[in-house]
Design an enzyme around this catalytic site. Sequence first.
Site, short mmCIF file in Angstrom:
data_model
loop_
_atom_site.label_atom_id
_atom_site.label_comp_id
_atom_site.label_asym_id
_atom_site.label_seq_id
_atom_site.Cartn_x
_atom_site.Cartn_y
_atom_site.Cartn_z
N CYS A 276 -6.69 -25.07 76.32
CA CYS A 276 -6.83 -26.52 77.17
C CYS A 276 -7.99 -26.76 77.62
O CYS A 276 -8.38 -26.00 78.75
CB CYS A 276 -5.43 -26.46 77.95
SG CYS A 276 -5.82 -28.04 78.95
N LYS B 24 8.24 -25.47 77.29
CA LYS B 24 7.66 -25.58 78.64
C LYS B 24 8.88 -24.83 79.58
O LYS B 24 10.10 -25.31 79.44
CB LYS B 24 7.62 -26.95 79.33
CG LYS B 24 6.22 -27.36 78.58
CD LYS B 24 6.01 -29.13 79.15
CE LYS B 24 4.93 -29.82 78.26
NZ LYS B 24 4.67 -30.96 78.66
N VAL C 69 -0.73 -29.19 82.11
CA VAL C 69 -1.83 -28.30 82.77
C VAL C 69 -3.28 -28.89 82.60
O VAL C 69 -3.43 -29.80 81.88
CB VAL C 69 -1.72 -26.89 81.81
CG1 VAL C 69 -0.34 -26.16 82.28
CG2 VAL C 69 -2.26 -26.98 80.62
N SER D 120 -7.03 -31.85 86.37
CA SER D 120 -8.20 -31.06 86.65
C SER D 120 -9.33 -31.65 87.42
O SER D 120 -9.82 -31.19 88.41
CB SER D 120 -8.88 -31.02 85.22
OG SER D 120 -9.40 -32.16 84.53
#
Length: 254
Positions: free
Chosen positions: A27, A54, A67, A81
């Site tokens: 990712c 998940k 994520v 992020s």
Amino acid sequence: MSEKHLKAGDPLPPYNGKLRLFAMRFCPYAERSVLVLNAKNLQYDLVFINLDSKPEWLFEFNPKGSVPALEYEQGKAIFDSAIINTYLDEKYPEVPLQATDPLRRAQDKVFVELFLGAHSSFYVAAFNPDGFQPSHLEAYSKGLERLEKELEVRGTKFLHSNEPGLVDYTIWPHLERFESLPLLGKADMAIDGTKYPRVTSYLEAMKQVPAVKQYYLSAETHAKFVESKTKGEANYNMLDTSDVCCMRPRKKKQ
Ligand SMILES: N[C@@H](CCC(=O)N[C@@H](CS)C(=O)NCC(=O)O)C(=O)O
């Protein structure tokens, strides 16, 4: 460190007091946060998640089930992020990664925002090649041209300064993946060194940055993961060697 991705039914590994990042090895958004943790020399654990199955506990850390998510204290987490990385930069200022000038910070964010058009084109080219249109190639080239120009205007080795900063760690995971495009049948999306000399030097300089080097994956590895995902069986654990432990050499026949 195990590269094994945990799935539904797997228990949450015990917390051991460090920062903990929930990620997926391929990712690009999770990679952004890994790079910032590395650049700041922070101690952390990584928990990799199988996004096709998940674990139930992922939603306790991030109700959106995506994520990266950062567990900053036992049972307490933030996600996304950009949010995680700004938090880390403000909480651990010893290695500052953002410009001190508010205008430059804003300009860095504007640059990232515009550069993401190139990433969207990468995504279509890699994961949905049948949907690829000439406009995608145009947006991809525009992103690279913009980066070439920005490096020229700033006149520094990295976008942040002669040291990489948040803006570099934010776009890098996308650039790392762009290099897999020629291996995925998109030769016309190779980054041409004569057309983009500054981008080319920038790519080489970023690959030498310790925070990047520790987590870097080759174009071949990214291409392999893309191929597995487009076949409908994302091979999350392809880097995991924890199961390959005990193979005994065969006895030679007498
Ligand atoms: N805006 C988010 C995007 C995160 C994201 O899209 N992560 C993907 C993996 S690369 C994800 O977890 N997707 C959820 C899913 O596949 O269900 C960020 O910057 O953290």
